[in-house]
Design an enzyme around this catalytic site. Structure first.
Site, short mmCIF file in Angstrom:
data_model
loop_
_atom_site.label_atom_id
_atom_site.label_comp_id
_atom_site.label_asym_id
_atom_site.label_seq_id
_atom_site.Cartn_x
_atom_site.Cartn_y
_atom_site.Cartn_z
N ALA A 34 0.81 -1.33 0.33
CA ALA A 34 -0.37 0.00 0.00
C ALA A 34 0.61 1.59 0.18
O ALA A 34 0.35 2.33 0.26
CB ALA A 34 -0.46 -0.17 1.08
N ASN B 160 2.41 -2.04 8.39
CA ASN B 160 3.38 -3.08 7.38
C ASN B 160 4.12 -2.48 6.06
O ASN B 160 5.56 -2.07 5.68
CB ASN B 160 3.20 -3.67 6.95
CG ASN B 160 2.88 -4.86 7.42
OD1 ASN B 160 2.99 -5.88 8.60
ND2 ASN B 160 1.58 -5.51 7.70
N HIS C 156 -1.54 7.86 3.58
CA HIS C 156 0.50 8.14 3.75
C HIS C 156 1.18 8.54 3.00
O HIS C 156 1.37 9.11 1.60
CB HIS C 156 1.08 6.20 3.68
CG HIS C 156 1.00 4.93 4.05
ND1 HIS C 156 0.81 4.96 5.71
CD2 HIS C 156 -0.42 4.36 3.41
CE1 HIS C 156 -0.11 4.52 5.83
NE2 HIS C 156 -0.96 3.41 4.89
#
Length: 271
Positions: free
Chosen positions: A125, A193, A223
């Site tokens: 991601a 992660n 993010h």
């Protein structure tokens, strides 16, 4: 490239595992799905049959090295040593979705080195791991990541144990964590992660800085990665649409599929 078909096994049959089974059965050049593994193979065999899949074996986690050349881990990070160690000792490869577990079990990297095995972390991601890895080779490089998530994506994280913070009670955008990537991965093992992958691709888990925010108005997992080096300065933001599991973005499975397509492709773009 080789004409030999690699035997692929998937550890885990959740949202990501199911998608990977579909793609591999539809056909990816050079790869053949042979097994799905969980701690309860009898149960997963019943699930496979219920999904109309009769030609894929169900095995235990300890048997993966016996049936596959390439194992894809897409289950809980605490199971990674049980899944990966025997495969790596056999000189084979493991695709690791639970990248944060490699910060907790770094000995697996040494196992891979000692036996000629290999650990592969898909971009998942996150974005820009190529440029982060390149920048880390420069004389000076600083890397940080800011992760912003809706409250439901962080429910149950170990970080909240022993605190009076209830993520579902937060009503405005709030920073709840600031520290190193290693600390972030430990406090949010099922959620960050991406932070571990960034750290392993770049300047390391004890040098990469991380922040975690909760935003109740957000419906994506966001993010922002910043890199400041004497080779490149970068700011990158990604908004991931959650899958049926709010902790996991839909793009995570697609990232693994992209990695699999590249294994025997005549053209591969990106380092």
């Amino acid at each position: 490239m080789t004409n030999k078909t690699e035997r692929v096994a998937i550890a885990g049959y959740g949202a990501i595992g199911r998608r990977l089974v579909q793609e591999l059965r539809a056909g990816i050049p050079g790869l053949g799905l042979v097994a799905v593994a969980t701690r309860r193979p009898v149960d997963v065999k019943a699930e496979l049959v219920a999904d109309g899949i009769h030609d894929v074996e169900a095995v235990g986690l300890d048997d993966l090295h016996l049936v596959a050349d390439l194992v894809i881990e897409c289950t809980s990070g605490h199971l990674l040593p049980q899944i990966a160690a025997p495969v790596l000792e056999a000189g084979k490869e493991v695709v690791v979705v639970s990248a944060g577990a490699l910060l907790e079990f770094p000995e697996l990297i040494e196992t891979a080195r000692a036996h000629g095995g290999r650990l592969l972390i898909p971009s998942g991601a996150l974005l820009g791991l190529d440029v982060v890895g390149a920048a880390a080779l420069s004389d000076r490089c600083e890397v940080s990541i800011e992760s912003v998530k809706p409250p439901r994506a962080l429910v149950g994280a170990p970080f909240f144990e022993g605190t009076d913070i209830d993520p579902t009670k937060i009503t405005e955008r709030t920073r709840i964590f600031e520290g190193t990537a290693r600390e972030a991965a430990g406090g949010f093992p099922a959620n960050l992660n991406v932070t571990a992958a960034l750290a392993l691709a770049g300047v390391g888990p004890d040098t990469t800085r991380a922040e975690v925010w909760i935003d109740p108005e957000l419906d994506t997992n966001q993010h922002t990665v910043k890199v400041d080096s004497n080779a490149v300065r970068v700011s990158m933001t990604i908004n991931n649409i959650p899958s049926e599991n709010p902790k996991t973005g839909r793009v995570t499975a697609l990232s693994v599929i992209s990695l699999l397509w590249k294994r025997h492709a005549p053209l591969v773009v990106g380092s």
